[in-house]
Design a protein around this motif. Sequence first.
Motif, PDB file in Angstrom:
ATOM      1  N   UNK A 149       0.819  -1.212   0.000  1.00 32.06           N
ATOM      2  CA  UNK A 149       0.000   0.000   0.000  1.00 32.06           C
ATOM      3  C   UNK A 149       0.842   1.245   0.000  1.00 32.06           C
ATOM      4  N   UNK A 150       0.277   2.311   0.585  1.00 33.84           N
ATOM      5  CA  UNK A 150       0.943   3.601   0.634  1.00 33.84           C
ATOM      6  C   UNK A 150       2.353   3.484   1.216  1.00 33.84           C
ATOM      7  N   UNK A 151       2.509   2.587   2.198  1.00 31.60           N
ATOM      8  CA  UNK A 151       3.793   2.438   2.892  1.00 31.60           C
ATOM      9  C   UNK A 151       4.938   1.979   2.018  1.00 31.60           C
ATOM     10  N   UNK A 152       4.633   1.498   0.817  1.00 30.95           N
ATOM     11  CA  UNK A 152       5.728   1.100  -0.074  1.00 30.95           C
ATOM     12  C   UNK A 152       6.412   2.328  -0.656  1.00 30.95           C
ATOM     13  N   UNK A 153       5.729   3.464  -0.614  1.00 30.84           N
ATOM     14  CA  UNK A 153       6.266   4.672  -1.215  1.00 30.84           C
ATOM     15  C   UNK A 153       6.404   4.553  -2.728  1.00 30.84           C
ATOM     16  N   UNK A 154       5.759   3.535  -3.290  1.00 27.74           N
ATOM     17  CA  UNK A 154       5.795   3.394  -4.748  1.00 27.74           C
ATOM     18  C   UNK A 154       6.748   2.318  -5.218  1.00 27.74           C
ATOM     19  N   UNK A 155       7.557   1.773  -4.296  1.00 28.39           N
ATOM     20  CA  UNK A 155       8.507   0.725  -4.688  1.00 28.39           C
ATOM     21  C   UNK A 155       7.979  -0.625  -4.195  1.00 28.39           C
ATOM     22  N   UNK A 156       7.537  -1.437  -5.138  1.00 30.10           N
ATOM     23  CA  UNK A 156       6.931  -2.727  -4.783  1.00 30.10           C
ATOM     24  C   UNK A 156       7.945  -3.868  -4.773  1.00 30.10           C
ATOM     25  N   UNK A 157       9.253  -3.543  -4.948  1.00 27.69           N
ATOM     26  CA  UNK A 157      10.213  -4.632  -5.142  1.00 27.69           C
ATOM     27  C   UNK A 157      10.297  -5.559  -3.926  1.00 27.69           C
ATOM     28  N   UNK A 158      10.244  -4.990  -2.694  1.00 21.63           N
ATOM     29  CA  UNK A 158      10.319  -5.860  -1.511  1.00 21.63           C
ATOM     30  C   UNK A 158       9.062  -6.721  -1.373  1.00 21.63           C
ATOM     31  N   UNK A 159       7.916  -6.103  -1.736  1.00 22.32           N
ATOM     32  CA  UNK A 159       6.650  -6.838  -1.673  1.00 22.32           C
ATOM     33  C   UNK A 159       6.683  -8.006  -2.660  1.00 22.32           C
ATOM     34  N   UNK A 160       7.164  -7.709  -3.882  1.00 18.71           N
ATOM     35  CA  UNK A 160       7.216  -8.756  -4.912  1.00 18.71           C
ATOM     36  C   UNK A 160       8.198  -9.866  -4.535  1.00 18.71           C
ATOM     37  N   UNK A 161       9.322  -9.475  -3.958  1.00 17.31           N
ATOM     38  CA  UNK A 161      10.330 -10.488  -3.591  1.00 17.31           C
ATOM     39  C   UNK A 161       9.774 -11.416  -2.508  1.00 17.31           C
ATOM     40  N   UNK A 162       9.062 -10.826  -1.556  1.00 10.90           N
ATOM     41  CA  UNK A 162       8.489 -11.649  -0.482  1.00 10.90           C
ATOM     42  C   UNK A 162       7.398 -12.565  -1.049  1.00 10.90           C
ATOM     43  N   UNK A 163       6.591 -12.012  -1.951  1.00 11.45           N
ATOM     44  CA  UNK A 163       5.547 -12.815  -2.600  1.00 11.45           C
ATOM     45  C   UNK A 163       6.186 -14.006  -3.318  1.00 11.45           C
ATOM     46  N   UNK A 164       7.289 -13.767  -4.028  1.00 12.23           N
ATOM     47  CA  UNK A 164       7.915 -14.844  -4.785  1.00 12.23           C
ATOM     48  C   UNK A 164       8.507 -15.910  -3.860  1.00 12.23           C
ATOM     49  N   UNK A 165       9.028 -15.468  -2.713  1.00  9.82           N
ATOM     50  CA  UNK A 165       9.568 -16.446  -1.763  1.00  9.82           C
ATOM     51  C   UNK A 165       8.457 -17.377  -1.277  1.00  9.82           C
ATOM     52  N   UNK A 166       7.236 -16.834  -1.163  1.00  8.99           N
ATOM     53  CA  UNK A 166       6.101 -17.620  -0.654  1.00  8.99           C
ATOM     54  C   UNK A 166       5.275 -18.252  -1.783  1.00  8.99           C
ATOM     55  N   UNK A 167       5.641 -17.977  -3.030  1.00 10.78           N
ATOM     56  CA  UNK A 167       4.843 -18.471  -4.155  1.00 10.78           C
ATOM     57  C   UNK A 167       3.479 -17.809  -4.199  1.00 10.78           C
ATOM     58  N   UNK A 168       3.451 -16.529  -3.843  1.00 10.57           N
ATOM     59  CA  UNK A 168       2.178 -15.822  -3.670  1.00 10.57           C
ATOM     60  C   UNK A 168       1.860 -14.897  -4.846  1.00 10.57           C
ATOM     61  N   UNK A 169       0.598 -14.484  -4.906  1.00  9.15           N
ATOM     62  CA  UNK A 169       0.197 -13.426  -5.826  1.00  9.15           C
ATOM     63  C   UNK A 169       0.469 -12.083  -5.164  1.00  9.15           C
ATOM     64  N   UNK A 170       0.636 -11.041  -5.979  1.00 11.45           N
ATOM     65  CA  UNK A 170       0.837  -9.691  -5.445  1.00 11.45           C
ATOM     66  C   UNK A 170      -0.451  -8.895  -5.591  1.00 11.45           C
ATOM     67  N   UNK A 171      -0.813  -8.193  -4.526  1.00 10.97           N
ATOM     68  CA  UNK A 171      -1.975  -7.306  -4.564  1.00 10.97           C
ATOM     69  C   UNK A 171      -1.565  -5.903  -4.193  1.00 10.97           C
ATOM     70  N   UNK A 172      -2.509  -4.952  -4.346  1.00 13.34           N
ATOM     71  CA  UNK A 172      -2.211  -3.562  -4.013  1.00 13.34           C
ATOM     72  C   UNK A 172      -3.452  -2.909  -3.423  1.00 13.34           C
ATOM     73  N   UNK A 173      -3.233  -1.919  -2.572  1.00 11.42           N
ATOM     74  CA  UNK A 173      -4.367  -1.180  -2.015  1.00 11.42           C
ATOM     75  C   UNK A 173      -4.812  -0.128  -3.018  1.00 11.42           C
ATOM     76  N   UNK A 174      -5.993   0.431  -2.786  1.00  9.45           N
ATOM     77  CA  UNK A 174      -6.491   1.465  -3.680  1.00  9.45           C
ATOM     78  C   UNK A 174      -5.558   2.675  -3.682  1.00  9.45           C
ATOM     79  N   UNK A 175      -4.987   2.995  -2.508  1.00  9.93           N
ATOM     80  CA  UNK A 175      -4.083   4.144  -2.440  1.00  9.93           C
ATOM     81  C   UNK A 175      -2.899   3.939  -3.380  1.00  9.93           C
TER      82      UNK A 175
END
Lengths: 259, 318
Positions: free
Chosen positions: B207-233
Motif C-alpha cells: 500500500x501507501x507504505x511502499x512509497x511506490x517501490x513494490x520490489x520488496x513486496x514482490x520479492x516476499x511474494x515470490x519467496x512464498x509463491x504468492x500473488x501480489x496485490x495492491x491497495x487502492x491508495x
Amino acid sequence: MNIVVCVKYVPDATADRSFDSSDNTVDREGVDGLLSELDEYAVEQALLAAEESDGEVTVLTVGPADAADAVRKALQMGAHKGVHVEDDDIAGSDAAATSLILAKALGTLEYDLVFFGMSSTDGTMGVVPTMVAERLGLPAVTYGSEISVDGSTVTVRRDGDVATETITASAPAVVSVTDQSGEPRYPSFKGIMAAKKKPVEDLTLSDLGIDPSEVGLDAAGTKVLSFAPRPPRSAGEIVTDEGDGGVKLAAFLASKKFV
Amino acid sequence: MSEILVLVDHLDGAVRKTTGELLTLARRLGTPSAVFIGSGADSAQAYLAQYGAEKVYVLDAPELTEYLVAPKAEALAQLVSDKQPAAVLIGSSAEGKEIAGRLAIKTGSGLLTDVVDVRAGGDGVETTQSVFAGNFTVEATVTKGTPIVTVKPNSVTPEEAPAAGAVEAVTVTVSDAAKTARITDSKPREATGRPELTEAAIVVSGGRGTGGDFSQVEAFADALGAAVGASRAAVDSGWYPHSFQVGQTGKTVSPQLYVANGISGAIQHRAGMQTSKTIVAVNKDEEAPIFELVDFGVVGDLKEVLPQATDEVNKRKG
C-alpha cells in the motif's frame, strides 16, 4: 445524446451497517444514507458524455423518501432533471424487482445511453445493470474503466481477470463504470443553487403500470434465513521490529506451515 | 440425484481452478454436469471428469464467444429449460455475475451472488454470504425458479471425485438481439509468473507504505509463491495496475494467507480481504486499523522487515 444515470441511495459504508431483524432486510433507518459512492463515477461519465453532444442527463432512482438526497446530489453535480420512483410496496425488493422498476421507468424516458455505477456499496451484487439491459433487450457494456462515446457508438476498456478487453456497442445501450473511469466532480456552489430549481418527477408503481405483487419482499426470488455479525477476530500477536521483525514474521509463517 | 449445472471458466480449454471448486460444491447438491462454452473442450474434459462432472455439455459456436455475455446467458437458459437442473453454479467473476444476472431474468429465478459456501437445505439450496465489508455473515435460500448461485473463488478446496465426464455436444440458437455488445480487442494480461490474484492461496499486498517501490513486496511474494496485490491508495498513485487492486472496487480475495504491507486497513480494503483465513500485517503505524484484523503483526518499516523475512523464508526452504 441524452443519458439516464441510475443511482442508489445507500447506508453510509463507513458507518456500522446492520440488518432489520423483523424481516432480515438491510437496516436503512439506523444509519445515515447517501448517494452510493460508486454511482458518483457514473454521474461523472454521464455528464461528460452529455456535455460533448449537448445532451441532457436525467438521474433516476428507486427508493424511499430519503433517496431524494441521492437525486439532489446528482443534480448538484450537473444532471438536468430527476426521476424518483417511490412507493411503500417497493420495500424489500430484490435486484430482479429493482431492475423491473428501473426498466419500466426508463420506458417513460428518452435516452441513448443508460449509465450505472459498477455496483452499489451495500448489496454489492453488481447485477442490476445487466438485468435492466436484459429486460429492455439492450446491449450492456459493463465494468468500464475508460469510456468513450463516438456518434452512437460507446466503447469501454475493461480490466478483466485475465485480459484487458475493448468492448463496444451501439446506442441505445447500458453502460456500467468502475471507480477507475475518472474522478467525479464536486458540486460547485453554483451547481448547488441551480439544483434547487431543477425538476424532479415523483412516480409510483401505478404510474409505471407495475402490480405491487411483482415487487417488494414477498416477490423476491431469494430469502435471507439468518444473519450474524462476523465474530471479532481473536487478538493476534503484535511485535515491534527491533531488528528481528522479519525473522519473527518468517517464524510465524513457518509455524502455520506456510513455509 | 438431481442434476446441477456448473459453468466452466476456462481460457481456450485451460480450466481455471475455480471450476474445480464449483464442481466440488455441486456434488453436495446433486450430480454435477459441466457446461463448456467455447473451443478447447477436448483438453478440458479430463479435468472436469476428474472433479466429478458426470456429463460435459459442449457448446462451441463462434457467436457464443465473440460477443459479450448475452449469448452465453441465452445458451444457458436453453440448457436450463431442457435439463431442468436443481441449481446452476457460476464463478463470481465480473462475467460470471453478468451471465447469472441475465439468466435469472430469462428464467424468472432467484439469484444469490458472491456466496462462500453452498449446501443442500430442507427447502433447496442454502448459501452463506459475507456482506457489509465482511462484517456480517448471511444465510440465504432461493425461493423462485431454478436457484442460480455465483460462488467466490477459494470458497472450498477442490476435491477429486472421478466421474464419467461424458461429452454431449449441444446446439443452441443465439438471437440477433444477443449479438450487440462485441469484444473488439482482448489483450491477455502480461504473464507475471505468479498465481492469479483471486485464485492464489497466498496474497502479499502493498500500500501507501511502499512509497511506490513494490520490489520488496514482490520479492516476499515470490519467496512464498504468492500473488501480489495492491491497495487502492497504491493503485490511485499509479504505483501498481488496477487489475491487482484488492478491495471493494477491486478484487475480493479470500486466500489461506494474506500479508498486508504498508496498508492502513481502511474499510474499502477490508471489504476485499477480511475473509482471508490468516492475516498478517507489517506497518510502521502501530495504530493502523489493519492490526485489529491480524493473527500476526509487525510494527516496523516494511523496507527493513520484508527483505529480512524474505531471506529467512528462503533459508528455511533450504
